[in-house]
Motif scaffolding. Structure first.
Motif, PDB file in Angstrom:
ATOM      1  N   ARG A   1       6.115  44.556 -54.405  1.00 45.74           N
ATOM      2  CA  ARG A   1       6.250  45.708 -53.530  1.00 45.74           C
ATOM      3  C   ARG A   1       4.895  46.105 -52.930  1.00 45.74           C
TER       4      ARG A   1
ATOM      5  N   ILE B   1       9.037  48.691 -45.069  1.00 43.19           N
ATOM      6  CA  ILE B   1       8.340  49.698 -45.884  1.00 43.19           C
ATOM      7  C   ILE B   1       9.359  50.492 -46.711  1.00 43.19           C
ATOM      8  N   HIS B   2      10.431  50.921 -46.062  1.00 43.77           N
ATOM      9  CA  HIS B   2      11.483  51.639 -46.802  1.00 43.77           C
ATOM     10  C   HIS B   2      12.161  50.731 -47.814  1.00 43.77           C
TER      11      HIS B   2
ATOM     12  N   ILE C   1       9.012  48.979 -40.308  1.00 43.34           N
ATOM     13  CA  ILE C   1       9.367  50.263 -40.935  1.00 43.34           C
ATOM     14  C   ILE C   1      10.495  50.074 -41.953  1.00 43.34           C
TER      15      ILE C   1
ATOM     16  N   PHE D   1       7.783  57.129 -35.774  1.00 40.09           N
ATOM     17  CA  PHE D   1       8.083  55.916 -35.004  1.00 40.09           C
ATOM     18  C   PHE D   1       7.403  55.984 -33.640  1.00 40.09           C
TER      19      PHE D   1
ATOM     20  N   ARG E   1      10.659  48.229 -35.835  1.00 41.83           N
ATOM     21  CA  ARG E   1      11.744  48.634 -36.748  1.00 41.83           C
ATOM     22  C   ARG E   1      11.787  47.727 -37.981  1.00 41.83           C
TER      23      ARG E   1
ATOM     24  N   LEU F   1       3.676  55.379 -33.928  1.00 37.87           N
ATOM     25  CA  LEU F   1       3.353  53.961 -34.153  1.00 37.87           C
ATOM     26  C   LEU F   1       3.543  53.172 -32.859  1.00 37.87           C
TER      27      LEU F   1
ATOM     28  N   ILE G   1       6.012  58.724 -43.500  1.00 38.20           N
ATOM     29  CA  ILE G   1       7.308  58.034 -43.598  1.00 38.20           C
ATOM     30  C   ILE G   1       7.797  58.058 -45.048  1.00 38.20           C
ATOM     31  N   HIS G   2       6.891  57.717 -45.975  1.00 40.91           N
ATOM     32  CA  HIS G   2       7.274  57.769 -47.392  1.00 40.91           C
ATOM     33  C   HIS G   2       7.558  59.195 -47.838  1.00 40.91           C
TER      34      HIS G   2
ATOM     35  N   TYR H   1      19.794  49.461 -38.766  1.00 36.28           N
ATOM     36  CA  TYR H   1      18.833  50.138 -37.884  1.00 36.28           C
ATOM     37  C   TYR H   1      17.921  49.126 -37.168  1.00 36.28           C
TER      38      TYR H   1
ATOM     39  N   ARG I   1      12.673  50.548 -56.684  1.00 37.47           N
ATOM     40  CA  ARG I   1      13.397  51.547 -57.474  1.00 37.47           C
ATOM     41  C   ARG I   1      14.585  50.905 -58.193  1.00 37.47           C
TER      42      ARG I   1
ATOM     43  N   GLU J   1       3.924  46.036 -48.943  1.00 40.99           N
ATOM     44  CA  GLU J   1       3.373  47.199 -48.215  1.00 40.99           C
ATOM     45  C   GLU J   1       2.054  46.837 -47.548  1.00 40.99           C
TER      46      GLU J   1
ATOM     47  N   ARG K   1      19.234  50.053 -43.443  1.00 41.39           N
ATOM     48  CA  ARG K   1      17.996  49.859 -42.683  1.00 41.39           C
ATOM     49  C   ARG K   1      18.072  48.602 -41.817  1.00 41.39           C
TER      50      ARG K   1
ATOM     51  N   ILE L   1       2.095  56.299 -42.258  1.00 40.19           N
ATOM     52  CA  ILE L   1       2.855  55.615 -43.322  1.00 40.19           C
ATOM     53  C   ILE L   1       3.151  56.581 -44.471  1.00 40.19           C
TER      54      ILE L   1
END
Lengths: 218, 218
Positions: free
Chosen positions: B56, B84-85, B81, A64, B78, A67, A84-85, B206, B92, B60, B203, A81
């Motif tokens: 997805r 991305i998560h 990010i 973070f 944030r 970035l 992060i993954h 966050y 999934r 990304e 997230r 990136i």
């Protein structure tokens, strides 16, 4: 400033590679605790998982910061990136090793795994640990060839996983429903552990080439 | 330019919320295919999973573009990010719905799940779909209260998952090892699906607060 920036990127990669070593050790110990019904070792894996979670949180924090303060582009952005993954994948590998240790603890002093099945778990443990260690080396070296190798290495895990189901479904299975359910779930934990190691390696391919490899079988 | 940037951030959130709706529908259909041994519906879930994977990849790509061209900071960073998560978690969830559909297909025309167990899977499907839909609403609204609610909603899934194991381990289980293994793995797919929905909501906490909520039980 540029030096510090490169140092920060290197430090991030180094944290991740260290996490790979941590989850390799976790899976090695979890497998031993499972096969030897070693409660003390199981407890050690369980308590050490928090450390892995902390390193993940710290790696995300580093990413973070990079970035926000450095606004990386191109390869550097892909590194961040991928980190992060990768941190998420490797933390999950730690969770799966934890699940193995928890199974060993739950059935202690009994063994979760019937004796004739133990060689398969020994082998899955060996393959899993090797995948985690190799993922760590790939993060350090960005060696594309080794990254691609992980997918082939994972085939050994898939074969073991499939074979385990053949054994479970065999009418000669004499260990009852409870042991079968334990073995099936444990086999899945190892298989998922390996999948996450492959995912880490695939992200390194993306860092180096700018392209993700083809779709991953799920 | 600023408008376009905000539009891009909104579009990213909108893609993710749409993915939540997609995986909610996938799990609704997968559960129906499981309970009714409906092969056609199972095939539909299986073929539609590729669309989720595509969204997805595209999310990304959007996130990468935003980071590279706009160098967002603070809340905007944030958001990216978290996206991305979130994209990873929601993809999934789609994979787990796919696994349910694949189980239905594998045993067709037999039913995977013994009749007296079906009500539990009906309930796990309902809880899972509701969690996915709520995660989508949380992404759209950034409603912290709803985000926190997801963790409590997930307790219902955990209870169902635990109860299922009690049923499996009961000495009155008469359906054999193969059915027990299927049911155990299926129950785990639903539980993991719910965990990922909770992770998406966390997230968003966050994004809004700058802090991740406390550790998630694994």
């Amino acid at each position: 400033m540029r030096d510090t920036y490169q140092e920060q990127l290197d430090e991030l990669a180094s944290s991740l590679a260290g996490m790979c070593d941590d989850v390799a050790r976790a899976m090695r110990n979890a497998t031993r605790s499972l096969l030897d019904a070693d409660l003390q070792l199981a407890e050690q894996v369980i308590s050490e998982d928090m450390k892995i979670d902390d390193v993940r949180a710290s790696a995300e924090h580093q990413a973070f910061g990079l970035l926000a303060l450095q606004a990386p582009v191109a390869t550097d952005l892909r590194v961040v990136i991928a980190a992060i993954h990768g941190a998420g994948d490797i933390e999950r590998m730690g969770d799966l090793a934890l699940h193995v240790a928890q199974a060993a603890r739950r059935r202690h002093p009994q063994s979760v795994v019937p004796d004739e099945i133990k060689p398969y778990f020994t082998e899955m443990g060996t393959v899993g640990v090797a995948l985690a260690e190799k993922a760590g080396r790939v993060i350090r070296s960005r060696d594309l060839e080794a990254a691609v190798e992980l997918e082939a290495d994972d085939d050994a895990m898939d074969d073991l996983h499939k074979h385990m189901f053949t054994v479970l479904m065999d009418s000669n299975w004499t260990h009852g429903v409870s042991a079968a359910v334990d073995v099936a779930l444990l086999a899945r934990f190892y298989e998922r552990y390996a999948d996450h190691a492959v995912a880490v390696a695939r992200r390194i391919v993306y860092v180096v080439t700018g392209q993700m490899p083809g779709p991953l079988a799920v």
